[in-house]
Design a protein around this motif. Structure first.
Motif, mmCIF file in Angstrom:
data_model
loop_
_atom_site.group_PDB
_atom_site.id
_atom_site.type_symbol
_atom_site.label_atom_id
_atom_site.label_comp_id
_atom_site.label_asym_id
_atom_site.label_seq_id
_atom_site.Cartn_x
_atom_site.Cartn_y
_atom_site.Cartn_z
ATOM 1 N N GLY A 31 4.324 -6.246 2.077
ATOM 2 C CA GLY A 31 4.094 -4.848 2.820
ATOM 3 C C GLY A 31 4.776 -5.305 4.078
ATOM 4 O O GLY A 31 5.271 -4.206 4.832
ATOM 5 N N LYS A 34 8.009 -3.874 3.374
ATOM 6 C CA LYS A 34 8.098 -2.227 3.562
ATOM 7 C C LYS A 34 8.130 -1.883 5.015
ATOM 8 O O LYS A 34 8.758 -0.723 5.324
ATOM 9 N N VAL A 35 7.476 -2.576 5.925
ATOM 10 C CA VAL A 35 7.216 -2.075 7.273
ATOM 11 C C VAL A 35 8.718 -2.301 7.935
ATOM 12 O O VAL A 35 9.355 -1.336 8.598
ATOM 13 N N PHE A 38 11.301 0.690 6.082
ATOM 14 C CA PHE A 38 10.580 1.641 5.459
ATOM 15 C C PHE A 38 11.355 2.769 4.678
ATOM 16 O O PHE A 38 10.577 3.216 3.525
ATOM 17 N N ALA A 41 11.014 1.413 1.087
ATOM 18 C CA ALA A 41 9.599 1.552 0.748
ATOM 19 C C ALA A 41 9.648 2.908 0.312
ATOM 20 O O ALA A 41 9.287 3.230 -1.115
ATOM 21 N N ILE A 61 1.508 0.135 1.986
ATOM 22 C CA ILE A 61 1.585 -0.700 3.000
ATOM 23 C C ILE A 61 0.040 -1.188 3.591
ATOM 24 O O ILE A 61 -0.094 -2.363 3.841
ATOM 25 N N GLN A 64 -1.506 -3.246 0.988
ATOM 26 C CA GLN A 64 -0.941 -4.459 1.004
ATOM 27 C C GLN A 64 -1.590 -5.676 2.069
ATOM 28 O O GLN A 64 -1.710 -6.607 1.899
ATOM 29 N N LEU A 65 -1.105 -4.903 3.216
ATOM 30 C CA LEU A 65 -1.428 -5.497 4.468
ATOM 31 C C LEU A 65 -3.050 -5.792 5.164
ATOM 32 O O LEU A 65 -3.509 -6.897 5.098
#
Length: 144
Positions: A31, A34-35, A38, A41, A61, A64-65
């Motif tokens: 996550g 991916k942040v 992005f 992602a 995201i 996951q987070l």
């Protein structure tokens, strides 16, 4: 018979938190990645045909987070573990469809699938342990 040192370690609140951090590592690290990237992602969603890619990347995201945060915090563990487990199960036919492949690629994706199933089992176990600790007030499970 459990050695006192091991018993104390297993009963430790800090050890319980560490266990939950380690269990969710694959999710929160993904996550965060991916942040940070992005665009990557979104490209990943497109690669697997998960559309619309931008909203789905955001949803992944958040799962996951958010799921990791719930499990690690010890609050609503059933919800966080459930979300992560369902997410993990859904990735199998999307990203690891070994039954559609042959040779080494099929074997590698099958191993990923087996790991995913084991991870889902770990998420179920943490949810069960946390429920038992809350419902029964069991001091031995309080760290989980």
């Amino acid at each position: 018979m459990t050695l006192p040192l091991i018993n104390n370690l297993l009963a430790s609140r800090s050890f319980g938190i560490l266990a939950r951090v380690l269990l969710t590592f694959v999710f929160w690290s993904s996550g965060l990645a991916k942040v940070i990237d992005f665009g990557g992602a979104v490209a990943e969603m497109e690669r697997y045909g998960v559309m619309p890619a931008v909203p789905m990347a955001i949803a992944v995201i958040l799962v996951q987070l958010g799921g990791s945060a719930l499990v690690i915090s010890g609050r609503w563990v059933w919800l966080g573990a459930g979300a992560l487990g369902v997410f993990t199960m859904m990735t199998i036919p999307i990203a690891h469809a070994f039954w559609t492949m042959t040779g080494e690629a099929a074997f590698i994706e099958m191993m990923f699938t087996f790991e995913h199933v084991s991870l889902i089992g770990g998420l179920v176990v943490i949810a069960v342990l946390r429920r038992e600790a809350r419902v029964a007030g069991a001091p031995a499970l309080a760290s989980f």
